[in-house]
Design an enzyme around this catalytic site. Structure first.
Site, mmCIF file in Angstrom:
data_model
loop_
_atom_site.group_PDB
_atom_site.id
_atom_site.type_symbol
_atom_site.label_atom_id
_atom_site.label_comp_id
_atom_site.label_asym_id
_atom_site.label_seq_id
_atom_site.Cartn_x
_atom_site.Cartn_y
_atom_site.Cartn_z
ATOM 1 N N TRP A 37 2.785 7.957 -2.471
ATOM 2 C CA TRP A 37 4.204 8.107 -2.820
ATOM 3 C C TRP A 37 4.338 9.017 -4.043
ATOM 4 O O TRP A 37 5.152 9.942 -4.076
ATOM 5 C CB TRP A 37 4.801 6.726 -3.104
ATOM 6 C CG TRP A 37 6.246 6.726 -3.496
ATOM 7 C CD1 TRP A 37 7.321 6.636 -2.662
ATOM 8 C CD2 TRP A 37 6.777 6.797 -4.839
ATOM 9 N NE1 TRP A 37 8.487 6.641 -3.394
ATOM 10 C CE2 TRP A 37 8.182 6.747 -4.726
ATOM 11 C CE3 TRP A 37 6.205 6.900 -6.112
ATOM 12 C CZ2 TRP A 37 9.022 6.789 -5.840
ATOM 13 C CZ3 TRP A 37 7.046 6.954 -7.221
ATOM 14 C CH2 TRP A 37 8.441 6.892 -7.069
ATOM 15 N N LEU A 77 10.561 -20.610 -3.415
ATOM 16 C CA LEU A 77 9.485 -19.741 -2.931
ATOM 17 C C LEU A 77 8.203 -19.890 -3.750
ATOM 18 O O LEU A 77 8.240 -19.868 -4.979
ATOM 19 C CB LEU A 77 9.961 -18.277 -3.025
ATOM 20 C CG LEU A 77 8.934 -17.205 -2.688
ATOM 21 C CD1 LEU A 77 8.668 -17.153 -1.189
ATOM 22 C CD2 LEU A 77 9.392 -15.830 -3.188
ATOM 23 N N HIS A 118 2.442 3.228 -8.948
ATOM 24 C CA HIS A 118 2.250 1.786 -9.173
ATOM 25 C C HIS A 118 3.459 1.194 -9.895
ATOM 26 O O HIS A 118 3.901 0.088 -9.604
ATOM 27 C CB HIS A 118 0.965 1.548 -9.976
ATOM 28 C CG HIS A 118 -0.279 1.975 -9.247
ATOM 29 N ND1 HIS A 118 -0.498 1.648 -7.930
ATOM 30 C CD2 HIS A 118 -1.358 2.707 -9.635
ATOM 31 C CE1 HIS A 118 -1.670 2.153 -7.539
ATOM 32 N NE2 HIS A 118 -2.198 2.811 -8.550
ATOM 33 N N ILE A 140 -6.733 -4.175 7.800
ATOM 34 C CA ILE A 140 -6.529 -5.408 7.042
ATOM 35 C C ILE A 140 -7.112 -5.305 5.624
ATOM 36 O O ILE A 140 -6.677 -6.014 4.714
ATOM 37 C CB ILE A 140 -7.151 -6.603 7.822
ATOM 38 C CG1 ILE A 140 -6.380 -6.826 9.145
ATOM 39 C CG2 ILE A 140 -7.177 -7.876 7.015
ATOM 40 C CD1 ILE A 140 -4.892 -7.109 8.976
ATOM 41 N N ASP A 191 0.822 -1.211 0.000
ATOM 42 C CA ASP A 191 0.000 0.000 0.000
ATOM 43 C C ASP A 191 0.858 1.265 0.000
ATOM 44 O O ASP A 191 1.992 1.260 0.489
ATOM 45 C CB ASP A 191 -0.931 -0.012 1.228
ATOM 46 C CG ASP A 191 -2.079 0.968 1.077
ATOM 47 O OD1 ASP A 191 -2.371 1.387 -0.057
ATOM 48 O OD2 ASP A 191 -2.694 1.311 2.107
HETATM 49 C C1 IPE Z 1 -5.479 -2.714 0.115
HETATM 50 O O1 IPE Z 1 -5.159 -1.398 -0.158
HETATM 51 C C2 IPE Z 1 -5.534 -3.509 -1.144
HETATM 52 C C3 IPE Z 1 -4.272 -3.716 -1.841
HETATM 53 C C4 IPE Z 1 -3.113 -3.369 -1.403
HETATM 54 C C5 IPE Z 1 -4.377 -4.383 -3.103
HETATM 55 P P1 IPE Z 1 -6.265 -0.301 -0.507
HETATM 56 O O2 IPE Z 1 -5.543 0.969 -0.651
HETATM 57 O O3 IPE Z 1 -7.078 -0.744 -1.643
HETATM 58 O O4 IPE Z 1 -7.200 -0.366 0.776
HETATM 59 P P2 IPE Z 1 -7.793 0.776 1.693
HETATM 60 O O5 IPE Z 1 -8.654 1.620 0.801
HETATM 61 O O6 IPE Z 1 -6.638 1.532 2.236
HETATM 62 O O7 IPE Z 1 -8.541 0.066 2.764
HETATM 63 C C1 IPE Z 2 -1.548 0.156 -3.360
HETATM 64 O O1 IPE Z 2 -1.347 1.507 -3.432
HETATM 65 C C2 IPE Z 2 -1.789 -0.462 -4.707
HETATM 66 C C3 IPE Z 2 -3.145 -0.989 -4.900
HETATM 67 C C4 IPE Z 2 -4.111 -0.970 -4.032
HETATM 68 C C5 IPE Z 2 -3.410 -1.578 -6.185
HETATM 69 P P1 IPE Z 2 -2.563 2.520 -3.441
HETATM 70 O O2 IPE Z 2 -2.939 2.806 -4.852
HETATM 71 O O3 IPE Z 2 -3.679 2.042 -2.589
HETATM 72 O O4 IPE Z 2 -1.874 3.805 -2.808
HETATM 73 P P2 IPE Z 2 -2.520 4.846 -1.822
HETATM 74 O O5 IPE Z 2 -3.116 4.096 -0.674
HETATM 75 O O6 IPE Z 2 -3.568 5.582 -2.610
HETATM 76 O O7 IPE Z 2 -1.385 5.712 -1.417
HETATM 77 MG MG MG Z 3 -4.126 2.332 -0.635
#
Ligand code: IPE
Ligand code: IPE
Ligand code: MG
Length: 253
Positions: A37, A143, A49, A207, A32
Site C-alpha cells: 500500500w 468483543l 503500517h 495462511i 496484510d
Molecule cells: C502474514 O503476513 C503475517 C501477518 C499478517 C502478521 P506476511 O506478510 O508476514 O506473510 P507472507 O510473507 O505473505 O507469507
Molecule cells: C502486514 O503487511 C503487516 C505485517 C506483516 C506486520 P506487510 O508488511 O506484510 O505488507 P506487504 O505484504 O509487504 O505488502
Molecule cells: Mg505481507
C-alpha cells in the site's frame, strides 16, 4: 426530517444483508498489504503500517458494534523477525502507541484486549502495555480482541506437544487421554471457539502459519484490497458471503 437523505449508503446496504442471528462467533484476519500500500503511494513501508493501525481501529469498532464475540488479528508472526530491524522496531512501537491511545476507547466499548503468541519474546514495553490493557479490560463482556503477536501456528503446536509430553512424563496426563479436545486445551486459543471465518486481504492466497490447528473448518475469504484500504463494508461483505456458504463439516446436508 424533510431533507433527510433517504437512500442508504453502500455500507448500510451491505450491513442490512447481514443476518444478526447467524454471525460468525470468531473472525480471524491476516492483516496484510501494508508495505505494498505504501509502495504504491511512494511512501516508506512504515507509513503503511501506520495506516494499517487506522484500519484496526475501524474494524474492531465495527466487529464490536455488530456483536461479534471473538476477533483475532494477526499482527506479527514468528517469521516477521526476519524483517529489517528498523521495521520491526516501528511495528513494536506502533503496538505500544495503539494500546496507549486506544485502551480507553476499547474499554468504553466493552472490549477485552488479549494477546496470543509467544508474548515473552516481545520487547518488555510491549509486554507491559499488553498487560495493562488486559488488566483494565478483562472484566468486560463484549468483543474479545485477540492480538496475535510473535505468533506462529507451528510454534504453538510445538509448544503444546512439549507441554503434553511433560505432563505425561509427570503422570498428570495419560497417553490414552490425548484426544483433539485435550490438544486444543494446550493451545493459546484454549478458551475460544475455533474461527469460523478467516479473512486475508492483499491478494495473497495463503495462511502464512496462522491458527493451523484451529482453522480446520474455517471459511476462507480473500480480497485484493490492501489492509490500509480495508473498510467496514469489506468486513460486512465477508460476513454476508460467509452466511451464504454451506458448511458441512464433512457431513452431508
Ligand atoms: C502474514 O503476513 C503475517 C501477518 C499478517 C502478521 P506476511 O506478510 O508476514 O506473510 P507472507 O510473507 O505473505 O507469507
Ligand atoms: C502486514 O503487511 C503487516 C505485517 C506483516 C506486520 P506487510 O508488511 O506484510 O505488507 P506487504 O505484504 O509487504 O505488502
Ligand atoms: Mg505481507
Amino acid at each position: 426530517m424533510f431533507f433527510k437523505k433517504n437512500r442508504p449508503s453502500v455500507e448500510e446496504n451491505i450491513l442490512s444483508k447481514i443476518d444478526k442471528n447467524k454471525l460468525p462467533a470468531h473472525i480471524a484476519i491476516i492483516m496484510d498489504g501494508n508495505g505494498r500500500w505504501a509502495k504504491k503511494k511512494n511512501m516508506p513501508r512504515t507509513m503503511g503500517h501506520r495506516a494499517g493501525v487506522e484500519t484496526i481501529r475501524e474494524i474492531v469498532k465495527a466487529c464490536s458494534k455488530l456483536g461479534i464475540k471473538y476477533l483475532t488479528l494477526y499482527a506479527f508472526s514468528t517469521e516477521n523477525w526476519k524483517r529489517p530491524s528498523d521495521e520491526v522496531s516501528v511495528l513494536m512501537n506502533l503496538l505500544v502507541e495503539y494500546l496507549r491511545g486506544e485502551v480507553n476507547e476499547l474499554h468504553k466499548n466493552n472490549v477485552v484486549v488479549r494477546a496470543i503468541g509467544d508474548i515473552g519474546g516481545l520487547p518488555q514495553i510491549c509486554q507491559d502495555e499488553l498487560k495493562r490493557a488486559y488488566e483494565k479490560t478483562k472484566n468486560n463482556s463484549g468483543l474479545k480482541l485477540n492480538l496475535a503477536l510473535n505468533y506462529g501456528g507451528r510454534d504453538e503446536i510445538k509448544k503444546a506437544v512439549k507441554a503434553i509430553v511433560s505432563d505425561v512424563s509427570e503422570g498428570k496426563v495419560a497417553i490414552g487421554d490425548i484426544d483433539e479436545k485435550l490438544i486444543s486445551s494446550y493451545l493459546y486459543t484454549s478458551d475460544m471457539p475455533d474461527p469460523d471465518l478467516i479473512i486475508r486481504p492483499s491478494g495473497e492466497y495463503r495462511i502464512s502459519n496462522f491458527l493451523l490447528w484451529q482453522i480446520a473448518y474455517a471459511e476462507l475469504w480473500f480480497s485484493d484490497v490492501y489492509w490500509p484500504d480495508f473498510k467496514p463494508d469489506n468486513l460486512y461483505q465477508a460476513i454476508v458471503d460467509f452466511q451464504n456458504r454451506d458448511r458441512r463439516f464433512g457431513g452431508i446436508k
